[in-house]
Every structure is written in C-alpha cells, then in structure tokens.
Design a protein around this motif. Structure first.
Motif: not given
Length: 632
Positions: A201-212
């Motif tokens: 598993t990986q620590m999940r990115l926030s919506t903002e981080q995923t967009l970047v």
C-alpha cells in the motif's frame, strides 16, 4: 483497476542474462523499453512476461531471489534458479517498482502451498498455452505467505548473513549458485528469519495532491505551492517516485532540502558555480563533459524550495539549458516541476542588492505552464491555530493574533524531562546554546564519528546531510530525530526526546525517551547524497541532533513537538511565519518577547499570489476537463 495495474505491470529497461554453472554470463539481451507483466500460465504457475512489442518471453518463477537494495534508484533484479537466468531491471519509476516487487514476493510466497508441476505432467498436458494477468494481492495472500514463512522460520532457522552494507553485493556475486527462494528479499537488511509481509500500500494523496501529480505525469511544466504543512515535500517524493530515474533530476536550493528528496543542490546540477559569471562563461562551464551529460539526459527537472532561488540565477539557468541542449524551447525542452512557498524564506542576497524572486524572472511565465496551490494543512489539526498561521503567513497581525501569541509566553511545555527547543534566527546562537548546555551536564561525554564513503568530500556531505560528522551526547542531552524511523510510533523527523542512558558495549548506543512515549535505542542510519558529476556519497551516523536550539533555516520541513521562539532578531519577511509553523500545536508553542512588527510578508509576493489565485479560478475547470479527456 489502477492499483491492480500498478501492482502487476511496469515499464522499464531490462537486461536478460543467461549464466553457466560457474555464474558467468553466456548470453545477454538488452531491451531498452520493455513491459514486464506478472501473471499465471495454464498450470496456474507464477509467470513473468517480458515484452518489447514483438515476441514476448515468459519466465516461470519457481525458485527465485530478489535484489532490491537500489530500488529507490529504479533498479532491481530477479534471479531464477536453477534455470541460471537473471533479469536486471533499471530505469523504472521507483514507487511502481517497489509496488511490483512486493506483489511478486507475496504472490510467490503464498504460491508455495501449491504442489509443483513435474515435467511429465507438463509434457502430457493438452492444455493450450495461456497467460492471465495476476489478480491484485488480497489479505488472504498475505496471511498465507506469512503462515508459510512462520513455519519455515520455526523449522529451518538460518544464520544471519550479509548484515553489513556489503551483504547485497556478496549475494549478487553468489547468486548463480544459490537456490533458496528470495534469500536476499525486499527487506533492507537480511535477518536470519524472514520478516512478516504486509499489503503493498501507499499513503493516499489528497484530491489536490492527486491533481498536481496527474498534471505532472501529463507532461506539463508545473509550479505548485502551499503553506507550511500542506504536504509539499511528501508530494514531491511521490512525483520523484513516479518518473523514470535516468531522465529525472531532483534538486533543491539548499543541501538539506535536496537530501530530503534524494537529490542534489540546484547549483551542483547546473555546474555553473554561483551563476554570477557572464552568460557565455556559464555556458562554457555547463558544457564540460560531466556537467553537459546531465543537461542532455535530463527530461524532468525538479526544483524544491524555489523561494530561495534568485530570479537572475533562474534566468541564467534557462538560457544555459537552451544553449547546452541546442533547443530553442523554454528551458531547452526540459519539463520543470517547481515547488516552494514564496511567503517563506526569500533568496539570500547581499545587503546592497534588492531581492528578486524567481516569479520576477523574465523567463518564469514562458517556462511554467501552470501554477497550482495546496490548501489542506496536514501538520496542524487545530483550526484556530491554522487560521492564526495563515494570517501570519500573509503578514497580517490582528489584535486577536497578537493576543494569542503573547499568551503563549506563559505556556509550560516541558514534560518528562524534555525541554522546549529554541528556534533561533542566527546559526551562531544555535551553536553557542547547544555547546554550552551540553558542557553544563554532568557525566561522561560520548562521541560518535560518522562513517563517510569519501573523507575527501566531507564538506559536500556536511552541506547536504542533516546530521553532523561528529555528535557528542551525555545523559540528559536534549535531542531530536533527523529522520523518519517509525511514523506509526511517532518516531518522525523532528520528534523531540532526551538521552536517558547508554547501552553497554563498545558502541554505547544512546537510549532516548521521546515525547511520544517511546523509549528507543537509537542506531546509526545511512544517508545517500548526490554530488557533482553524479557521484553518490554516503554517511552513516546516529539520526540525532542536539535540540536545545536549532536555526529557523535548518528547521524547514520539520514538525516540532515543543518549541520556544524569540522573534526579536527576525530580519526577513516570512521568517516569523516559518518559525511559528514548525509547531504542531498552539499548546506546544511558547513565543518570547512577541512584537507584531516582526510579522511581515513581501508585497511583491502577495501580489503574485493574488494574481495566481485569480488565474487558478479561471483555468481550474479547463484543467480538469483536459485530464479527464486524457484518462479516457
């Protein structure tokens, strides 16, 4: 589907080597751009398919070894025994490679419960040849693998081998003659008993981080920013891990920041010294053989802590990139991923010259396609404290902000013998405070010297490594961790503690009681530093720093449990904000002699952010539409 794809297929370079009984290579095949897929054949055996777009090759994974020491550099290898074949994987995004190798290991371990298919069954079988991509790792796979490992550990304990840093190389030299499955497994050190496996598993990115991240992977040049604690460094590491290592260069304006992301300083990468020389001379410096190769092979350039890079230096870099690469596109066609907060520490300039930020550089707007901002604060959880910090960041010191910060001077934040760390504006104050307080402690002083890979390059290592060449400790010494050891237990970079004793023996390792409630024997850790010319240097040292005092510059990226600040000597815009934002909470903060005048933000930076927010509102919809179309 995305997680499944990440676990079961990677794209990388691969070298297939066929070995003789002595371990020497008899045949080698190199595929520069290969797709490697994990699946099962008609007998439900674990199979690795290697495809170059033509005729794929399938390798049945019976008895294997995994070598993963250099997985952070996008390199790994799989040895197939007794077939005497080894697969050398390189130039694979490190996050994807790590996920893939862990999936392979779990599936292989769990599959040991199945009865192997003998040659007679294989020959007499009328089954058509098939290859099915393997299913994602399930909890039952991990459980089954761990049960088999526990049984093997109980029945056939193995003596510890290869515990030194030369252990992996020793295994690699012997790999053709070794038949035990994954004796050099995914663990960093090889203990006598195989460690317990867990879900990949990986620590999940926030919506903002995923967009970047998605924007970066789409090939856009991006500047992303955000206040302290919004996860810029965490996201940057994920970006580094998602890009091909050979063509990606991670840099930062300071050595310590570069070390955090596993890169080098921007000046070291550029190879043009301070950049003060005339442009023609800088171009000649960048055309030197070792430096030129960096510029030519670079396709993705990451720059962290951009706020401390001077605007004229950025312009010079842009011109050098075009000249050395022989391309007229902005920055010579290199994709730029730029990160930082201009409302934090500004460039270091001479007193006589005016500060020029990177966004004021002539080439900034033509080089950066998108400006993006992270707004979700993760370091602090108290909404009132977050609002206070945001006001200070923008240079606003209301009566309420002043009142709250003055009240902190009465906070008693010492606990369990752990004192508050004092943040200082000047390095000399830090050294004087720490040395004086250590000398005042009674008892024996223990000295720990680092083990450096190249003593001739100590100055370079000192500039980039977060720990000193020599550390002196006594019982009662106030210390902080300089590296994440165990996030789940609170042993993170910046965690505060006190030395409560030393282990018996020649090494006399310190026992530290941390504010999170954990008492731990702290052992040496290893840092890898990239220097000029692409060379790698290492330092082994205790991950500890004396913590009676620390400079504001050195505290960047840290989260401090208990911190005391005197802001009377603040001399830069953003300095007060950086200091205050190191604290995890208002309760763990004590501000001495607070004066509202020290809270200030550069007016040009404020204008830049106001303009950026307007532009962001206009392009947000079109950007999301673009990414949605690309995914479809």
């Amino acid at each position: 589907m995305l997680a499944n794809h990440l676990s079961t297929e990677i794209q990388s370079s691969i070298t297939i080597e066929y070995l003789n009984s002595s371990g020497h290579t008899t045949k080698r095949k190199v595929i520069r751009n290969a797709f490697i897929t994990l699946g099962r054949n008609e007998f439900r055996e674990l199979v690795l398919k290697v495809s170059d777009g033509k005729l794929p090759q399938n390798f049945v994974l019976k008895q294997i070894q995994l070598f993963t020491r250099f997985i952070k550099d996008g390199k790994s290898s799989i040895v197939l025994a007794p077939e005497n074949v080894q697969l050398l994987i390189s130039n694979c995004p490190s996050d994807k490679l790590k996920h893939f190798m862990k999936t392979l290991l779990i599936k292989h371990e769990a599959g040991k419960i199945e009865k192997p298919v003998n040659d007679r069954t294989r020959l007499l079988s009328g089954l058509p040849r098939v290859f099915e991509t393997i299913s994602p790792v399930q909890k039952k796979d991990v459980q089954q693998a761990n049960e088999l490992r526990a049984k093997a550990n109980t029945e056939t304990p193995v003596k510890a081998k290869g515990l030194s840093h030369r252990g992996v190389n020793h295994c690699q030299q012997k790999r053709a003659r070794t038949t035990s499955s994954d004796s050099c497994s995914i663990a960093a050190l090889r203990p006598s008993k195989k460690p317990t496996l867990s879900m990949p598993t990986q620590m999940r990115l926030s919506t903002e981080q995923t967009l970047v991240l998605n924007t970066v992977l789409s090939g856009k040049n991006v500047f992303f920013t955000g206040s302290a604690g919004t996860g810029k460094s965490f996201l940057l590491k994920r970006i580094v891990g998602a890009l091909p290592p050979k063509s990606t260069y991670a840099t930062a304006s300071t050595g310590v920041a570069a070390c955090h992301i596993g890169g080098t300083t921007l000046h070291a990468f550029a190879g043009i010294g301070s950049g003060k020389a005339p442009l023609e001379q800088c171009i000649e410096l960048a055309k030197r053989p070792g430096v030129r190769q960096h510029w030519i092979s670079c396709r993705h350039l990451i720059i962290d802590e951009i706020s401390m890079v001077e605007g004229e230096f950025f312009d010079k870099l842009e011109a050098v990139a075009r000249a050395v690469r022989g391309r007229d596109e902005p920055f010579g066609g290199i994709q730029l991923i730029v990160c930082g907060d201009f409302l934090q520490l500004p460039p270091v300039t001479q007193a006589s010259s005016q500060t020029k930020f990177c966004f004021q550089a002539r080439s900034w707007r033509k080089c950066l396609h998108l400006n993006m901002e992270l707004t979700e604060v993760r370091r602090q959880t108290d909404k009132a404290f977050i609002a206070l910090l945001q006001a200070v960041r923008l240079g606003r010191c209301t009566e309420e902000v002043t009142r709250q910060l003055i009240l902190t001077s009465k906070h008693t934040i010492e606990r369990d013998g752990i004192l508050a760390t004092r943040l200082c504006t000047h390095k000399d104050d830090v050294e004087f405070t720490n040395e004086r307080r250590l000398q005042q402690l009674p008892g024996e002083c223990h000295t720990y010297d680092s083990l450096d890979s190249d003593p001739m390059l100590v100055k370079t290592v000192n500039a980039q490594c977060p720990v000193s060449q020599q550390i002196q400790l006594k019982e009662g010494a106030q210390v902080m961790l300089a590296k994440n050891l165990d996030v789940s237990r609170g042993l993170v970079n910046g965690a505060r503690g006190v030395v409560v004793g030393f282990e018996a023996g020649s090494k006399a390792l310190p026992r530290v009681r941390f504010l999170c409630g954990v008492t731990e024997v702290v052992k040496p850790e290893r840092w890898v530093i990239k220097g000029n010319g692409g060379i790698f240097m290492t330092r082994q040292q205790l991950p500890l720093k004396l913590a009676w005092a620390i400079s504001i510059h050195k505290s960047q990226g840290m989260s401090l449990d208990c911190v005391e600040i005197s802001l009377v000597r603040v001399f830069e815009c953003g300095q007060a904000y950086v200091a205050l934002s190191r604290a995890r909470s208002l309760e763990g903060l004590r501000v001495m002699d607070f004066d509202p005048k020290v809270v200030k933000a550069n007016p040009y930076v404020l204008q830049f952010y106001a303009r950026m927010q307007k532009e962001r509102a206009l392009c947000q919809t079109s950007l999301e539409d673009f990414l949605e179309d690309k995914e479809n």
